[in-house]
Design a protein around this motif. Sequence first.
Motif, PDB file in Angstrom:
ATOM      1  N   GLN A  36       0.848  -1.187   0.000  1.00 13.78           N
ATOM      2  CA  GLN A  36       0.000   0.000   0.000  1.00 13.78           C
ATOM      3  C   GLN A  36       0.887   1.241   0.000  1.00 13.78           C
ATOM      4  O   GLN A  36       2.024   1.215   0.464  1.00 13.78           O
ATOM      5  CB  GLN A  36      -0.899   0.007   1.242  1.00 13.78           C
ATOM      6  CG  GLN A  36      -1.832  -1.177   1.313  1.00 13.78           C
ATOM      7  CD  GLN A  36      -2.826  -1.200   0.178  1.00 13.78           C
ATOM      8  OE1 GLN A  36      -3.399  -0.175  -0.166  1.00 13.78           O
ATOM      9  NE2 GLN A  36      -3.027  -2.363  -0.422  1.00 13.78           N
ATOM     10  N   LYS A  57       4.344  -0.020  10.162  1.00 16.68           N
ATOM     11  CA  LYS A  57       3.178  -0.528   9.427  1.00 16.68           C
ATOM     12  C   LYS A  57       2.167  -1.002  10.450  1.00 16.68           C
ATOM     13  O   LYS A  57       2.512  -1.345  11.578  1.00 16.68           O
ATOM     14  CB  LYS A  57       3.572  -1.717   8.538  1.00 16.68           C
ATOM     15  CG  LYS A  57       4.264  -1.331   7.278  1.00 16.68           C
ATOM     16  CD  LYS A  57       3.520  -1.963   6.106  1.00 16.68           C
ATOM     17  CE  LYS A  57       4.028  -1.497   4.792  1.00 16.68           C
ATOM     18  NZ  LYS A  57       3.500  -0.252   4.338  1.00 16.68           N
ATOM     19  N   LEU A  60      -3.107  -3.938   8.319  1.00 17.22           N
ATOM     20  CA  LEU A  60      -3.993  -3.695   7.177  1.00 17.22           C
ATOM     21  C   LEU A  60      -4.483  -5.031   6.631  1.00 17.22           C
ATOM     22  O   LEU A  60      -3.687  -5.895   6.268  1.00 17.22           O
ATOM     23  CB  LEU A  60      -3.262  -2.910   6.094  1.00 17.22           C
ATOM     24  CG  LEU A  60      -4.094  -2.490   4.883  1.00 17.22           C
ATOM     25  CD1 LEU A  60      -5.200  -1.512   5.299  1.00 17.22           C
ATOM     26  CD2 LEU A  60      -3.200  -1.857   3.827  1.00 17.22           C
ATOM     27  N   GLY A  64      -8.715  -3.778   2.834  1.00 19.53           N
ATOM     28  CA  GLY A  64      -8.297  -2.381   2.868  1.00 19.53           C
ATOM     29  C   GLY A  64      -8.546  -1.677   4.186  1.00 19.53           C
ATOM     30  O   GLY A  64      -8.243  -0.498   4.323  1.00 19.53           O
ATOM     31  N   GLN A  65      -9.096  -2.391   5.160  1.00 18.13           N
ATOM     32  CA  GLN A  65      -9.371  -1.805   6.476  1.00 18.13           C
ATOM     33  C   GLN A  65      -8.340  -2.279   7.501  1.00 18.13           C
ATOM     34  O   GLN A  65      -7.874  -3.415   7.444  1.00 18.13           O
ATOM     35  CB  GLN A  65     -10.771  -2.235   6.954  1.00 18.13           C
ATOM     36  CG  GLN A  65     -11.897  -1.777   6.049  1.00 18.13           C
ATOM     37  CD  GLN A  65     -12.002  -0.264   6.000  1.00 18.13           C
ATOM     38  OE1 GLN A  65     -12.023   0.394   7.033  1.00 18.13           O
ATOM     39  NE2 GLN A  65     -12.062   0.291   4.797  1.00 18.13           N
ATOM     40  N   TYR A  66      -7.998  -1.401   8.418  1.00 17.00           N
ATOM     41  CA  TYR A  66      -7.101  -1.769   9.505  1.00 17.00           C
ATOM     42  C   TYR A  66      -7.885  -2.428  10.631  1.00 17.00           C
ATOM     43  O   TYR A  66      -9.062  -2.101  10.844  1.00 17.00           O
ATOM     44  CB  TYR A  66      -6.395  -0.523  10.075  1.00 17.00           C
ATOM     45  CG  TYR A  66      -5.301  -0.007   9.184  1.00 17.00           C
ATOM     46  CD1 TYR A  66      -4.013  -0.507   9.285  1.00 17.00           C
ATOM     47  CD2 TYR A  66      -5.558   0.979   8.241  1.00 17.00           C
ATOM     48  CE1 TYR A  66      -3.000  -0.031   8.468  1.00 17.00           C
ATOM     49  CE2 TYR A  66      -4.550   1.456   7.414  1.00 17.00           C
ATOM     50  CZ  TYR A  66      -3.280   0.938   7.535  1.00 17.00           C
ATOM     51  OH  TYR A  66      -2.276   1.404   6.709  1.00 17.00           O
ATOM     52  N   THR A  87       0.437  -7.561  10.969  1.00 19.23           N
ATOM     53  CA  THR A  87       1.412  -6.502  10.717  1.00 19.23           C
ATOM     54  C   THR A  87       2.746  -7.106  10.283  1.00 19.23           C
ATOM     55  O   THR A  87       3.410  -6.570   9.387  1.00 19.23           O
ATOM     56  CB  THR A  87       1.566  -5.611  11.959  1.00 19.23           C
ATOM     57  OG1 THR A  87       0.282  -5.080  12.303  1.00 19.23           O
ATOM     58  CG2 THR A  87       2.538  -4.478  11.714  1.00 19.23           C
ATOM     59  N   ASN A  90       2.503  -7.925   6.705  1.00 20.45           N
ATOM     60  CA  ASN A  90       2.623  -6.711   5.893  1.00 20.45           C
ATOM     61  C   ASN A  90       4.078  -6.247   5.799  1.00 20.45           C
ATOM     62  O   ASN A  90       4.520  -5.786   4.740  1.00 20.45           O
ATOM     63  CB  ASN A  90       1.727  -5.612   6.457  1.00 20.45           C
ATOM     64  CG  ASN A  90       0.258  -5.936   6.280  1.00 20.45           C
ATOM     65  OD1 ASN A  90      -0.132  -6.675   5.374  1.00 20.45           O
ATOM     66  ND2 ASN A  90      -0.581  -5.420   7.161  1.00 20.45           N
ATOM     67  N   MET A 159      -5.463   2.409  14.474  1.00 24.72           N
ATOM     68  CA  MET A 159      -5.037   1.020  14.300  1.00 24.72           C
ATOM     69  C   MET A 159      -4.581   0.449  15.639  1.00 24.72           C
ATOM     70  O   MET A 159      -4.126   1.176  16.521  1.00 24.72           O
ATOM     71  CB  MET A 159      -3.970   0.889  13.219  1.00 24.72           C
ATOM     72  CG  MET A 159      -2.674   1.608  13.471  1.00 24.72           C
ATOM     73  SD  MET A 159      -1.462   1.369  12.156  1.00 24.72           S
ATOM     74  CE  MET A 159      -1.931   2.607  10.983  1.00 24.72           C
TER      75      MET A 159
END
Length: 170
Positions: A36, A57, A60, A64-66, A87, A90, A159
């Motif tokens: 992202q 980071k 996510l 698309g939502q945390y 995380t 990611n 988040m």
Amino acid sequence: MKSILLRLILLLPLHCLAQAPEANLQKLGIELPSLQTPLGSYVAVVKVDHLLYLSGKGPLQTNGQYIKGKLGKDLSIESGYQAARLTAINQLAVLKNELGDLRRVKRIIKVNGFVNSEGSFYDHPKVMDGFSDLLVQVFGEKGKHARTALGVAALPLNMAVEVEMIVEVE
């Protein structure tokens, strides 16, 4: 001499398997997400010599939502653990994008974890174990690292966790 060569040949595949982080991801059923765009005026990673500094980071999700909320109020320790694990996934995507091959990771050096939590919440290390445990599952001994786990009053977009790390590469 033949005995030594035979042992080396037999041990070579075991060594290769131990050094195959992407195969470990596959065994865990983990597919790395696409990257992202950073949320602000910064880059996802900076390389200095043999070190990669990864920006913070968060958890996510593929939609698309945390994963959002405060530990000790909105989220359980297990939910926080899963957010930290996500995380880590990611951050592995950032590493894969930067390196092309995760076998280039020589060692995870340092992890700084920030946990969005209520003032009376004290189990930040248990939450951050979600991040650390996955790195060890993927990299083995190379995934063991120094770590900080801190509680904070708020994080961007509410988040649940934000994690940055330093990685040594070949």
